[in-house]
Design a protein around this motif. Structure first.
Motif, PDB file in Angstrom:
ATOM      1  N   GLY A 130      40.216  47.286 -18.092  1.00 28.48           N
ATOM      2  CA  GLY A 130      40.509  46.005 -17.144  1.00 28.48           C
ATOM      3  C   GLY A 130      41.133  46.295 -15.957  1.00 28.48           C
ATOM      4  O   GLY A 130      41.365  47.383 -15.456  1.00 28.48           O
ATOM      5  N   ARG A 131      41.917  45.352 -15.675  1.00 37.65           N
ATOM      6  CA  ARG A 131      42.701  45.297 -14.310  1.00 37.65           C
ATOM      7  C   ARG A 131      44.012  45.813 -14.520  1.00 37.65           C
ATOM      8  O   ARG A 131      44.784  45.085 -15.442  1.00 37.65           O
ATOM      9  N   HIS A 132      44.626  46.597 -13.741  1.00 36.51           N
ATOM     10  CA  HIS A 132      45.995  46.946 -13.615  1.00 36.51           C
ATOM     11  C   HIS A 132      46.307  47.256 -12.441  1.00 36.51           C
ATOM     12  O   HIS A 132      45.421  47.971 -11.375  1.00 36.51           O
ATOM     13  N   PRO A 133      47.654  46.887 -12.043  1.00 36.85           N
ATOM     14  CA  PRO A 133      47.885  47.218 -10.524  1.00 36.85           C
ATOM     15  C   PRO A 133      48.438  48.748 -10.301  1.00 36.85           C
ATOM     16  O   PRO A 133      48.264  49.362  -9.272  1.00 36.85           O
ATOM     17  N   GLU A 134      48.647  49.554 -11.412  1.00 35.26           N
ATOM     18  CA  GLU A 134      49.032  50.685 -11.344  1.00 35.26           C
ATOM     19  C   GLU A 134      47.911  51.520 -11.821  1.00 35.26           C
ATOM     20  O   GLU A 134      47.023  51.074 -12.396  1.00 35.26           O
ATOM     21  N   PRO A 135      48.030  52.895 -11.340  1.00 31.96           N
ATOM     22  CA  PRO A 135      46.876  53.893 -12.058  1.00 31.96           C
ATOM     23  C   PRO A 135      46.755  53.809 -13.430  1.00 31.96           C
ATOM     24  O   PRO A 135      47.645  53.872 -14.209  1.00 31.96           O
ATOM     25  N   LEU A 136      45.560  54.104 -13.655  1.00 33.94           N
ATOM     26  CA  LEU A 136      45.197  54.160 -15.239  1.00 33.94           C
ATOM     27  C   LEU A 136      45.432  55.370 -15.714  1.00 33.94           C
ATOM     28  O   LEU A 136      44.944  56.395 -15.424  1.00 33.94           O
ATOM     29  N   PRO A 141      47.371  49.971 -21.299  1.00 32.00           N
ATOM     30  CA  PRO A 141      46.619  48.889 -22.166  1.00 32.00           C
ATOM     31  C   PRO A 141      45.285  48.625 -21.997  1.00 32.00           C
ATOM     32  O   PRO A 141      44.847  48.826 -20.632  1.00 32.00           O
ATOM     33  N   LYS A 142      44.391  48.549 -23.016  1.00 33.04           N
ATOM     34  CA  LYS A 142      42.873  48.349 -22.871  1.00 33.04           C
ATOM     35  C   LYS A 142      42.731  46.833 -22.829  1.00 33.04           C
ATOM     36  O   LYS A 142      42.910  46.129 -23.855  1.00 33.04           O
ATOM     37  N   ARG A 143      42.150  46.356 -21.544  1.00 38.56           N
ATOM     38  CA  ARG A 143      41.928  44.882 -21.480  1.00 38.56           C
ATOM     39  C   ARG A 143      40.422  44.635 -20.750  1.00 38.56           C
ATOM     40  O   ARG A 143      40.430  44.382 -19.529  1.00 38.56           O
ATOM     41  N   PRO A 144      39.528  45.272 -21.531  1.00 39.36           N
ATOM     42  CA  PRO A 144      38.222  45.155 -20.955  1.00 39.36           C
ATOM     43  C   PRO A 144      37.821  43.660 -20.574  1.00 39.36           C
ATOM     44  O   PRO A 144      38.175  42.829 -21.056  1.00 39.36           O
ATOM     45  N   GLU A 145      36.849  43.455 -19.314  1.00 42.93           N
ATOM     46  CA  GLU A 145      36.592  42.375 -18.864  1.00 42.93           C
ATOM     47  C   GLU A 145      34.954  42.129 -18.971  1.00 42.93           C
ATOM     48  O   GLU A 145      34.422  41.095 -18.355  1.00 42.93           O
ATOM     49  N   TRP A 276      29.954  41.457  -9.445  1.00 39.05           N
ATOM     50  CA  TRP A 276      29.371  40.782 -10.497  1.00 39.05           C
ATOM     51  C   TRP A 276      30.654  40.515 -11.243  1.00 39.05           C
ATOM     52  O   TRP A 276      31.376  40.866 -11.272  1.00 39.05           O
ATOM     53  N   GLU A 277      30.212  39.314 -12.045  1.00 39.87           N
ATOM     54  CA  GLU A 277      30.991  38.974 -13.286  1.00 39.87           C
ATOM     55  C   GLU A 277      31.315  40.251 -14.100  1.00 39.87           C
ATOM     56  O   GLU A 277      30.395  40.889 -14.588  1.00 39.87           O
ATOM     57  N   GLY A 278      32.730  40.439 -14.297  1.00 38.97           N
ATOM     58  CA  GLY A 278      33.195  41.634 -15.117  1.00 38.97           C
ATOM     59  C   GLY A 278      33.553  42.657 -14.350  1.00 38.97           C
ATOM     60  O   GLY A 278      34.020  43.627 -15.162  1.00 38.97           O
ATOM     61  N   ASP A 279      32.886  42.709 -13.143  1.00 39.49           N
ATOM     62  CA  ASP A 279      33.366  43.888 -12.416  1.00 39.49           C
ATOM     63  C   ASP A 279      34.902  43.877 -12.041  1.00 39.49           C
ATOM     64  O   ASP A 279      35.559  42.968 -11.868  1.00 39.49           O
ATOM     65  N   VAL A 280      35.547  45.321 -12.137  1.00 40.87           N
ATOM     66  CA  VAL A 280      36.956  45.455 -11.886  1.00 40.87           C
ATOM     67  C   VAL A 280      37.011  45.593 -10.233  1.00 40.87           C
ATOM     68  O   VAL A 280      36.541  47.062  -9.792  1.00 40.87           O
ATOM     69  N   PRO A 281      37.350  44.853  -9.339  1.00 37.86           N
ATOM     70  CA  PRO A 281      37.182  45.441  -7.932  1.00 37.86           C
ATOM     71  C   PRO A 281      37.854  46.494  -7.558  1.00 37.86           C
ATOM     72  O   PRO A 281      37.733  47.166  -6.511  1.00 37.86           O
ATOM     73  N   ARG A 282      39.045  46.842  -8.221  1.00 34.87           N
ATOM     74  CA  ARG A 282      39.974  47.675  -7.667  1.00 34.87           C
ATOM     75  C   ARG A 282      40.596  48.449  -8.747  1.00 34.87           C
ATOM     76  O   ARG A 282      41.277  47.921  -9.418  1.00 34.87           O
ATOM     77  N   TYR A 283      40.747  49.653  -8.811  1.00 36.07           N
ATOM     78  CA  TYR A 283      41.389  50.697  -9.699  1.00 36.07           C
ATOM     79  C   TYR A 283      41.601  52.006  -9.347  1.00 36.07           C
ATOM     80  O   TYR A 283      40.785  52.598  -8.359  1.00 36.07           O
ATOM     81  N   SER A 284      42.605  52.758  -9.788  1.00 33.81           N
ATOM     82  CA  SER A 284      42.783  54.002  -9.614  1.00 33.81           C
ATOM     83  C   SER A 284      43.113  54.825 -10.830  1.00 33.81           C
ATOM     84  O   SER A 284      43.781  53.996 -11.576  1.00 33.81           O
TER      85      SER A 284
END
Length: 316
Positions: A130-136, A141-145, A276-284
């Motif tokens: 899911g969404r996290h501000p810091e690199p994965l 934590p696992k928070r799928p969208e 689209w709905e459920g897309d995570v727009p930004r991550y690293s």
């Protein structure tokens, strides 16, 4: 001496490339590909190596899987069977429930039934985080969208419970970002190239174009999986993020397409943050665990540039 490999979903984008590479590396390898061809057949019309055995069937059928496990006794199972159209899963949970979770449940129950202990390698995804501000990192934590992310995470849990249920069981979970490159059936590069070449319609792009993510070329996915498999053969349960440490935006991808084709088309972006709905727009990705194994992959930008060239060559 070759090994026996079972690749579920092996006629798809990643699985077909993996099968060919396993055959190329050792002619004594036996590669059994099981696929229901719901997402197409990447081997169609191809003269396939004698070491690759293609079985058209549904891996969600436990009876079939049990029979196959008893017959071929695989040393390694690459479990790739899943819904690969992530955007489609935003419209219905059915593809992920059937093609992602049900295939995993079938495999796990079959492994239990026949007491088989091959090294199971599962292709998972960044979508489980899911969404996290810091690199994965692997410990994020696992928070799928999305249903896609949830069913991948549920599959991870099911496989992990199996692997920890008895000594000697081995499970490797690889979590990929966006995989791109030669032979892809959908995905941002392929979709944008085809929209770009449809000169009679506007070049419309989902989202505002600022979606920024890591990309890895399919050739590097295969290279890393096969390089790490021997290292991880006796480590029990092991999870690993495989990705470059950088990311690229959809706007950058559009620029690379224009640079390659030079039709002088202007993209029209939407206003939404997500495609689209459920897309995570930004991550690293935090790739320190991967780097600790002595493994690195080319940058996201290099992967995109190669993928655009792959598309251009495929269409020429």
């Amino acid at each position: 001496m070759g090994q026996v490999f079972l690749i579920t979903g092996g006629a798809g984008f990643i699985g077909s490339s993996l099968s060919r590479e396993l055959s190329r590396r050792d002619s004594e390898n036996s590669i059994f590909v099981v696929d229901n061809f719901s997402m197409g057949n990447a081997f169609e019309g191809e003269r396939v190596s004698p070491s690759i055995h293609i079985i058209e069937s549904d891996i969600s059928n436990p009876k079939l899987v049990r029979s196959l496990l008893r017959e071929i006794q695989p040393d390694v199972i690459f479990h790739l069977a899943a819904n690969s159209d992530i955007a489609a899963s935003s419209r219905s949970i059915a593809p992920d429930l059937t093609n992602t979770f049900a295939t995993t449940a079938s495999l796990v129950s079959s492994l239990e039934a026949v007491s088989a202990n091959p090294h199971v390698i599962f292709a998972s995804t960044s979508a489980i985080y899911g969404r996290h501000p810091e690199p994965l990192s692997e410990d994020s934590p696992k928070r799928p969208e999305s249903p896609y992310g949830w069913m991948k995470l549920a599959s991870e849990e099911l496989l992990t419970n199996w692997a920890r249920g008895s000594d000697g069981r081995r499970l490797t979970i690889f979590r990929f970002p966006n995989v791109t490159g030669r032979g892809q059936t959908h995905g941002v590069v392929r979709d944008l190239v085809r929209k770009y070449l449809a000169d009679s319609t506007p070049w419309e792009i989902l989202g505002n174009g600022h979606q920024t993510k890591p990309f890895i070329h399919v050739d590097d996915v295969i290279r890393v999986m096969l390089a790490t498999q021997p290292m991880l053969d006796n480590l029990g349960v092991y999870d690993l993020n495989i990705a470059p440490s950088d990311s690229v935006s959809v706007r950058q991808i559009a620029e690379e397409i224009e640079r390659a084709f030079q039709h002088h088309r202007v993209p029209f972006f939407g206003s939404a943050e997500q495609g689209w709905e459920g897309d995570v727009p930004r991550y690293s990705y935090d790739t320190s665990k991967m780097m600790g194994l002595g493994i690195s992959v080319p940058s996201s930008l290099k992967a995109i540039r190669q993928s655009v060239l792959d598309e251009k060559q495929a269409l020429s």
